[in-house]
Design a protein around this motif. Structure first.
Motif, PDB file in Angstrom:
ATOM      1  N   PRO A 201       0.807  -1.227   0.000  1.00  0.00           N
ATOM      2  CA  PRO A 201       0.000   0.000   0.000  1.00  0.00           C
ATOM      3  C   PRO A 201       0.838   1.275   0.000  1.00  0.00           C
ATOM      4  O   PRO A 201       0.448   2.285  -0.586  1.00  0.00           O
ATOM      5  N   VAL A 202       2.020   1.216   0.633  1.00  0.00           N
ATOM      6  CA  VAL A 202       2.864   2.421   0.676  1.00  0.00           C
ATOM      7  C   VAL A 202       3.237   2.864  -0.743  1.00  0.00           C
ATOM      8  O   VAL A 202       3.326   4.063  -1.036  1.00  0.00           O
TER       9      VAL A 202
ATOM     10  N   ILE B 128       0.408   4.873  -2.212  1.00  0.00           N
ATOM     11  CA  ILE B 128       0.377   6.221  -1.628  1.00  0.00           C
ATOM     12  C   ILE B 128       1.496   7.077  -2.230  1.00  0.00           C
ATOM     13  O   ILE B 128       1.311   8.255  -2.538  1.00  0.00           O
TER      14      ILE B 128
ATOM     15  N   VAL C 216      -0.869  10.545   6.500  1.00  0.00           N
ATOM     16  CA  VAL C 216      -0.899   9.163   6.003  1.00  0.00           C
ATOM     17  C   VAL C 216      -0.833   8.189   7.174  1.00  0.00           C
ATOM     18  O   VAL C 216       0.004   8.340   8.075  1.00  0.00           O
TER      19      VAL C 216
ATOM     20  N   LEU D 190      -8.114   1.014   1.173  1.00  0.00           N
ATOM     21  CA  LEU D 190      -7.499   2.345   1.182  1.00  0.00           C
ATOM     22  C   LEU D 190      -8.590   3.418   1.164  1.00  0.00           C
ATOM     23  O   LEU D 190      -9.418   3.438   0.255  1.00  0.00           O
TER      24      LEU D 190
ATOM     25  N   ALA E  73      -4.551   3.353   4.866  1.00  0.00           N
ATOM     26  CA  ALA E  73      -4.497   2.000   4.278  1.00  0.00           C
ATOM     27  C   ALA E  73      -4.476   1.015   5.441  1.00  0.00           C
ATOM     28  O   ALA E  73      -3.684   1.175   6.376  1.00  0.00           O
ATOM     29  N   GLU E  74      -5.362   0.057   5.420  1.00  0.00           N
ATOM     30  CA  GLU E  74      -5.375  -0.944   6.492  1.00  0.00           C
ATOM     31  C   GLU E  74      -5.595  -2.355   5.948  1.00  0.00           C
ATOM     32  O   GLU E  74      -6.158  -2.528   4.862  1.00  0.00           O
TER      33      GLU E  74
ATOM     34  N   CYS F 146      -0.369   4.251   7.024  1.00  0.00           N
ATOM     35  CA  CYS F 146      -0.243   3.082   6.155  1.00  0.00           C
ATOM     36  C   CYS F 146       0.015   1.865   7.045  1.00  0.00           C
ATOM     37  O   CYS F 146       1.125   1.688   7.556  1.00  0.00           O
TER      38      CYS F 146
ATOM     39  N   ASP G   9       3.698  11.322   7.895  1.00  0.00           N
ATOM     40  CA  ASP G   9       3.565   9.869   7.749  1.00  0.00           C
ATOM     41  C   ASP G   9       3.508   9.261   9.155  1.00  0.00           C
ATOM     42  O   ASP G   9       4.540   9.103   9.823  1.00  0.00           O
TER      43      ASP G   9
END
Ligand code: SAH
Length: 286
Positions: free
Chosen positions: A121-122, A125, A187, A258, A217-218, A189, A140
Protein backbone atom coordinates in the motif's frame (compact mmCIF):
# COMPACT_ATOMS: atom_id res chain seq x y z
CA UNK A 1 -3.74 -31.34 17.48
CA UNK A 2 -2.06 -34.74 17.80
CA UNK A 3 1.56 -35.47 16.98
CA UNK A 4 0.81 -37.19 13.67
CA UNK A 5 -1.22 -34.29 12.34
CA UNK A 6 1.53 -31.92 13.45
CA UNK A 7 3.95 -33.99 11.37
CA UNK A 8 1.61 -33.83 8.42
CA UNK A 9 1.34 -30.07 8.78
CA UNK A 10 5.07 -29.77 8.82
CA UNK A 11 5.30 -31.70 5.56
CA UNK A 12 2.57 -29.46 4.15
CA UNK A 13 4.68 -26.42 4.99
CA UNK A 14 5.01 -25.36 1.36
CA UNK A 15 1.30 -25.48 0.75
CA UNK A 16 0.59 -23.39 3.82
CA UNK A 17 3.17 -20.83 2.83
CA UNK A 18 1.29 -20.26 -0.39
CA UNK A 19 -1.97 -19.84 1.50
CA UNK A 20 -0.41 -17.10 3.60
CA UNK A 21 -0.51 -14.75 0.64
CA UNK A 22 -4.22 -14.43 1.29
CA UNK A 23 -3.80 -13.93 5.01
CA UNK A 24 -1.87 -10.71 5.56
CA UNK A 25 -0.37 -10.37 9.02
CA UNK A 26 -2.56 -13.20 10.19
CA UNK A 27 -0.67 -15.84 8.36
CA UNK A 28 -1.07 -19.46 9.24
CA UNK A 29 2.53 -19.73 8.11
CA UNK A 30 5.47 -19.68 10.43
CA UNK A 31 7.12 -16.47 9.24
CA UNK A 32 10.16 -17.50 11.23
CA UNK A 33 10.95 -20.22 8.72
CA UNK A 34 11.68 -17.51 6.21
CA UNK A 35 13.17 -14.79 8.38
CA UNK A 36 16.90 -14.38 7.74
CA UNK A 37 18.69 -15.08 10.97
CA UNK A 38 21.53 -12.77 10.02
CA UNK A 39 19.37 -9.72 10.67
CA UNK A 40 19.00 -10.47 14.36
CA UNK A 41 21.91 -9.54 16.58
CA UNK A 42 23.86 -12.19 18.43
CA UNK A 43 23.00 -10.63 21.78
CA UNK A 44 19.32 -10.68 20.83
CA UNK A 45 19.62 -14.33 19.83
CA UNK A 46 21.20 -15.12 23.16
CA UNK A 47 18.33 -13.31 24.84
CA UNK A 48 15.99 -15.48 22.85
CA UNK A 49 17.87 -18.58 23.93
CA UNK A 50 19.45 -19.32 20.54
CA UNK A 51 22.98 -20.58 19.96
CA UNK A 52 25.51 -18.55 18.02
CA UNK A 53 26.78 -19.58 14.59
CA UNK A 54 30.35 -19.89 15.77
CA UNK A 55 29.75 -23.45 16.91
CA UNK A 56 31.38 -26.05 14.72
CA UNK A 57 29.63 -28.99 13.19
CA UNK A 58 29.60 -28.54 9.43
CA UNK A 59 26.92 -27.32 7.06
CA UNK A 60 24.15 -29.59 8.18
CA UNK A 61 24.16 -28.47 11.80
CA UNK A 62 24.80 -24.83 10.82
CA UNK A 63 21.70 -24.82 8.68
CA UNK A 64 19.79 -26.53 11.49
CA UNK A 65 20.96 -23.82 13.89
CA UNK A 66 20.06 -21.14 11.35
CA UNK A 67 16.58 -22.63 11.08
CA UNK A 68 16.20 -22.67 14.84
CA UNK A 69 17.34 -19.05 15.07
CA UNK A 70 14.95 -18.02 12.32
CA UNK A 71 12.15 -19.81 14.14
CA UNK A 72 12.97 -17.95 17.34
CA UNK A 73 13.15 -14.55 15.66
CA UNK A 74 9.88 -15.24 13.83
CA UNK A 75 8.26 -16.12 17.15
CA UNK A 76 9.63 -12.93 18.63
CA UNK A 77 8.20 -10.92 15.72
CA UNK A 78 4.77 -12.49 16.26
CA UNK A 79 4.93 -11.62 19.95
CA UNK A 80 5.84 -7.98 19.21
CA UNK A 81 3.17 -7.75 16.54
CA UNK A 82 0.54 -8.99 18.99
CA UNK A 83 1.80 -6.56 21.62
CA UNK A 84 1.43 -3.59 19.23
CA UNK A 85 -2.12 -4.56 18.27
CA UNK A 86 -3.29 -5.11 21.84
CA UNK A 87 -1.82 -2.23 23.83
CA UNK A 88 -2.16 1.54 23.75
CA UNK A 89 0.25 3.73 21.80
CA UNK A 90 1.69 5.03 25.05
CA UNK A 91 2.43 1.53 26.33
CA UNK A 92 3.99 0.62 22.97
CA UNK A 93 6.17 3.74 23.11
CA UNK A 94 7.37 2.94 26.66
CA UNK A 95 7.98 -0.70 25.70
CA UNK A 96 10.25 0.14 22.76
CA UNK A 97 11.94 2.93 24.67
CA UNK A 98 13.22 0.36 27.12
CA UNK A 99 14.71 -1.81 24.37
CA UNK A 100 14.85 -0.02 20.98
CA UNK A 101 16.54 -3.08 19.46
CA UNK A 102 13.14 -4.80 19.55
CA UNK A 103 12.00 -2.33 16.90
CA UNK A 104 14.56 -3.81 14.47
CA UNK A 105 13.38 -7.32 15.32
CA UNK A 106 9.81 -6.24 14.61
CA UNK A 107 10.69 -4.59 11.30
CA UNK A 108 12.78 -7.52 10.07
CA UNK A 109 9.72 -9.73 10.54
CA UNK A 110 7.42 -7.08 9.09
CA UNK A 111 9.50 -6.74 5.90
CA UNK A 112 9.58 -10.52 5.53
CA UNK A 113 5.83 -10.71 5.85
CA UNK A 114 5.22 -7.82 3.44
CA UNK A 115 7.47 -9.40 0.83
CA UNK A 116 4.60 -11.87 0.21
CA UNK A 117 2.11 -9.14 -0.66
CA UNK A 118 1.67 -8.68 -4.40
CA UNK A 119 1.30 -4.93 -3.89
CA UNK A 120 2.44 -2.73 -1.01
CA UNK A 121 0.00 0.00 0.00
CA UNK A 122 2.86 2.42 0.68
CA UNK A 123 3.73 2.27 -3.05
CA UNK A 124 0.19 3.26 -4.01
CA UNK A 125 0.38 6.22 -1.63
CA UNK A 126 3.78 7.20 -3.07
CA UNK A 127 2.27 7.08 -6.59
CA UNK A 128 -0.67 9.21 -5.42
CA UNK A 129 1.70 11.81 -3.93
CA UNK A 130 3.89 11.85 -7.05
CA UNK A 131 0.85 12.72 -9.14
CA UNK A 132 0.33 15.85 -7.02
CA UNK A 133 2.20 19.02 -6.27
CA UNK A 134 5.50 18.44 -4.45
CA UNK A 135 4.76 21.51 -2.31
CA UNK A 136 2.26 19.47 -0.28
CA UNK A 137 3.57 18.82 3.22
CA UNK A 138 3.07 15.28 4.46
CA UNK A 139 2.93 13.62 7.89
CA UNK A 140 3.56 9.87 7.75
CA UNK A 141 2.07 8.45 10.95
CA UNK A 142 3.78 5.10 11.76
CA UNK A 143 6.36 5.46 9.01
CA UNK A 144 8.35 2.26 9.73
CA UNK A 145 11.55 2.50 7.68
CA UNK A 146 10.40 5.89 6.27
CA UNK A 147 10.15 4.60 2.70
CA UNK A 148 7.56 7.24 1.88
CA UNK A 149 9.87 10.14 2.84
CA UNK A 150 12.71 8.59 0.86
CA UNK A 151 10.57 8.22 -2.25
CA UNK A 152 9.02 11.65 -2.77
CA UNK A 153 10.26 15.24 -3.10
CA UNK A 154 7.69 16.60 -0.66
CA UNK A 155 8.55 17.69 2.85
CA UNK A 156 7.61 14.65 4.94
CA UNK A 157 7.42 14.44 8.73
CA UNK A 158 8.10 10.78 9.45
CA UNK A 159 6.74 9.63 12.79
CA UNK A 160 7.22 6.34 14.60
CA UNK A 161 7.74 4.85 18.05
CA UNK A 162 11.51 4.56 17.55
CA UNK A 163 13.84 6.69 15.48
CA UNK A 164 16.46 4.60 13.69
CA UNK A 165 17.08 7.51 11.35
CA UNK A 166 17.64 11.14 12.43
CA UNK A 167 14.82 12.26 10.14
CA UNK A 168 12.24 10.18 12.04
CA UNK A 169 10.41 11.79 14.95
CA UNK A 170 10.13 9.28 17.80
CA UNK A 171 6.85 9.63 19.68
CA UNK A 172 3.50 8.06 20.30
CA UNK A 173 1.53 9.37 17.35
CA UNK A 174 -1.45 10.32 19.47
CA UNK A 175 0.72 13.24 20.63
CA UNK A 176 3.10 14.53 17.99
CA UNK A 177 5.20 17.70 18.21
CA UNK A 178 3.74 18.91 14.87
CA UNK A 179 2.00 22.27 14.80
CA UNK A 180 -1.74 22.49 14.42
CA UNK A 181 -3.02 23.05 10.85
CA UNK A 182 0.47 22.60 9.43
CA UNK A 183 0.29 19.67 6.98
CA UNK A 184 -1.55 19.00 3.72
CA UNK A 185 -1.56 15.20 3.79
CA UNK A 186 -1.70 12.80 6.76
CA UNK A 187 -0.90 9.16 6.00
CA UNK A 188 -1.61 6.04 8.06
CA UNK A 189 -0.24 3.08 6.15
CA UNK A 190 -0.96 -0.14 8.11
CA UNK A 191 -0.25 1.77 11.31
CA UNK A 192 -3.59 2.00 13.17
CA UNK A 193 -2.34 -0.65 15.55
CA UNK A 194 -2.96 0.61 19.08
CA UNK A 195 -6.16 0.02 21.03
CA UNK A 196 -6.56 3.82 21.15
CA UNK A 197 -6.42 4.22 17.35
CA UNK A 198 -9.12 6.96 17.27
CA UNK A 199 -6.72 9.27 19.15
CA UNK A 200 -4.22 8.91 16.24
CA UNK A 201 -6.84 10.06 13.74
CA UNK A 202 -7.87 12.87 16.07
CA UNK A 203 -4.21 13.97 16.19
CA UNK A 204 -4.04 13.88 12.38
CA UNK A 205 -7.12 16.07 12.32
CA UNK A 206 -5.34 18.56 14.58
CA UNK A 207 -2.23 18.84 12.43
CA UNK A 208 -4.06 18.88 9.08
CA UNK A 209 -4.84 22.16 7.35
CA UNK A 210 -8.45 22.73 6.33
CA UNK A 211 -8.92 20.94 3.01
CA UNK A 212 -6.05 18.56 3.84
CA UNK A 213 -6.03 14.90 2.86
CA UNK A 214 -6.22 11.91 5.21
CA UNK A 215 -5.11 8.64 3.59
CA UNK A 216 -5.65 5.42 5.51
CA UNK A 217 -4.50 2.00 4.28
CA UNK A 218 -5.37 -0.94 6.49
CA UNK A 219 -5.33 -4.72 6.35
CA UNK A 220 -8.54 -5.82 4.68
CA UNK A 221 -9.49 -8.43 7.27
CA UNK A 222 -9.72 -5.67 9.87
CA UNK A 223 -12.65 -4.35 7.84
CA UNK A 224 -14.47 -7.60 7.26
CA UNK A 225 -17.64 -7.49 9.39
CA UNK A 226 -18.37 -11.13 8.51
CA UNK A 227 -15.16 -12.12 10.23
CA UNK A 228 -15.12 -10.01 13.37
CA UNK A 229 -13.75 -6.98 11.56
CA UNK A 230 -15.16 -3.45 11.55
CA UNK A 231 -17.84 -2.29 9.15
CA UNK A 232 -16.02 0.06 6.72
CA UNK A 233 -19.17 2.20 6.57
CA UNK A 234 -19.15 2.69 10.34
CA UNK A 235 -15.47 3.56 10.24
CA UNK A 236 -16.02 6.12 7.47
CA UNK A 237 -18.97 7.53 9.40
CA UNK A 238 -16.77 8.07 12.48
CA UNK A 239 -14.09 9.86 10.43
CA UNK A 240 -16.77 11.97 8.76
CA UNK A 241 -18.11 12.95 12.19
CA UNK A 242 -14.64 14.21 13.02
CA UNK A 243 -15.00 16.71 10.17
CA UNK A 244 -13.95 14.89 7.00
CA UNK A 245 -15.65 13.87 3.80
CA UNK A 246 -14.94 10.52 2.18
CA UNK A 247 -13.61 11.22 -1.31
CA UNK A 248 -13.08 7.60 -2.30
CA UNK A 249 -12.54 4.12 -0.99
CA UNK A 250 -10.41 1.58 -2.81
CA UNK A 251 -11.47 -2.00 -2.06
CA UNK A 252 -9.84 -3.50 -5.15
CA UNK A 253 -6.77 -4.86 -3.49
CA UNK A 254 -6.92 -8.34 -2.01
CA UNK A 255 -4.80 -7.47 1.00
CA UNK A 256 -5.71 -3.94 2.03
CA UNK A 257 -8.37 -1.27 1.91
CA UNK A 258 -7.50 2.35 1.18
CA UNK A 259 -9.60 5.34 2.28
CA UNK A 260 -9.13 8.85 0.90
CA UNK A 261 -10.69 11.45 3.20
CA UNK A 262 -10.54 15.21 2.95
CA UNK A 263 -10.81 17.60 5.87
CA UNK A 264 -13.67 20.04 5.47
CA UNK A 265 -12.78 23.71 5.07
CA UNK A 266 -14.82 24.52 8.16
CA UNK A 267 -14.77 21.40 10.23
CA UNK A 268 -16.85 20.94 13.33
CA UNK A 269 -16.09 17.70 15.16
CA UNK A 270 -18.81 15.71 16.80
CA UNK A 271 -17.92 15.23 20.46
CA UNK A 272 -19.38 11.76 20.80
CA UNK A 273 -18.05 9.80 17.89
CA UNK A 274 -18.73 6.08 17.88
CA UNK A 275 -15.56 4.44 16.59
CA UNK A 276 -15.79 0.76 15.64
CA UNK A 277 -13.15 -1.54 17.14
CA UNK A 278 -10.49 -2.62 14.66
CA UNK A 279 -9.68 -6.29 14.83
CA UNK A 280 -6.01 -6.92 15.71
CA UNK A 281 -3.97 -8.75 13.08
CA UNK A 282 -2.54 -11.51 15.16
CA UNK A 283 -0.64 -14.55 13.97
CA UNK A 284 -1.94 -17.93 14.85
CA UNK A 285 0.27 -19.62 17.41
CA UNK A 286 1.75 -22.97 16.58
N1 SAH B 1 3.85 2.72 7.22
C1 SAH B 1 4.94 1.78 7.06
C2 SAH B 1 5.15 0.88 8.28
C3 SAH B 1 3.92 0.08 8.71
S1 SAH B 1 4.25 -0.94 10.16
C4 SAH B 1 4.72 0.95 5.82
O1 SAH B 1 3.64 0.95 5.26
O2 SAH B 1 5.68 0.31 5.39
C5 SAH B 1 3.36 0.01 11.35
C6 SAH B 1 4.24 1.04 12.02
O3 SAH B 1 3.39 1.84 12.86
C7 SAH B 1 5.30 0.43 12.90
O4 SAH B 1 6.56 0.92 12.54
C8 SAH B 1 4.90 0.86 14.29
O5 SAH B 1 6.00 1.09 15.15
C9 SAH B 1 4.14 2.16 14.01
N2 SAH B 1 3.24 2.53 15.10
C10 SAH B 1 2.27 1.77 15.67
N3 SAH B 1 1.70 2.44 16.69
C11 SAH B 1 2.32 3.64 16.78
C12 SAH B 1 2.17 4.78 17.65
N4 SAH B 1 1.29 4.79 18.63
N5 SAH B 1 2.98 5.84 17.44
C13 SAH B 1 3.90 5.84 16.44
N6 SAH B 1 4.08 4.80 15.59
C14 SAH B 1 3.30 3.71 15.76
Amino acid sequence: MDASSKGKNRRRGKKRRKASNNQPLEASVDASEQTPSSSVSVSKRRKLGGATSTSSGGNKSTSFLDKMRARLSGGHFRMLNEKLYTCSGKDAFDYFKEDPELFSVYHTGYREQMSHWPEQPVNIIIKWLKSRNTSLTVADFGCGDAKLAKSVKNKVFSIDLVSKDPSVIACDMSQTPLESSSVDVAVFCLSLMGTNYPSYITEANRVLKPGGWLLIAEVKSRFDPNNGGADPEKFSEAVKNLGFSLVSKDMNNKMFILFYFRKKERSVSDRNISWPGLKPCIYKRR
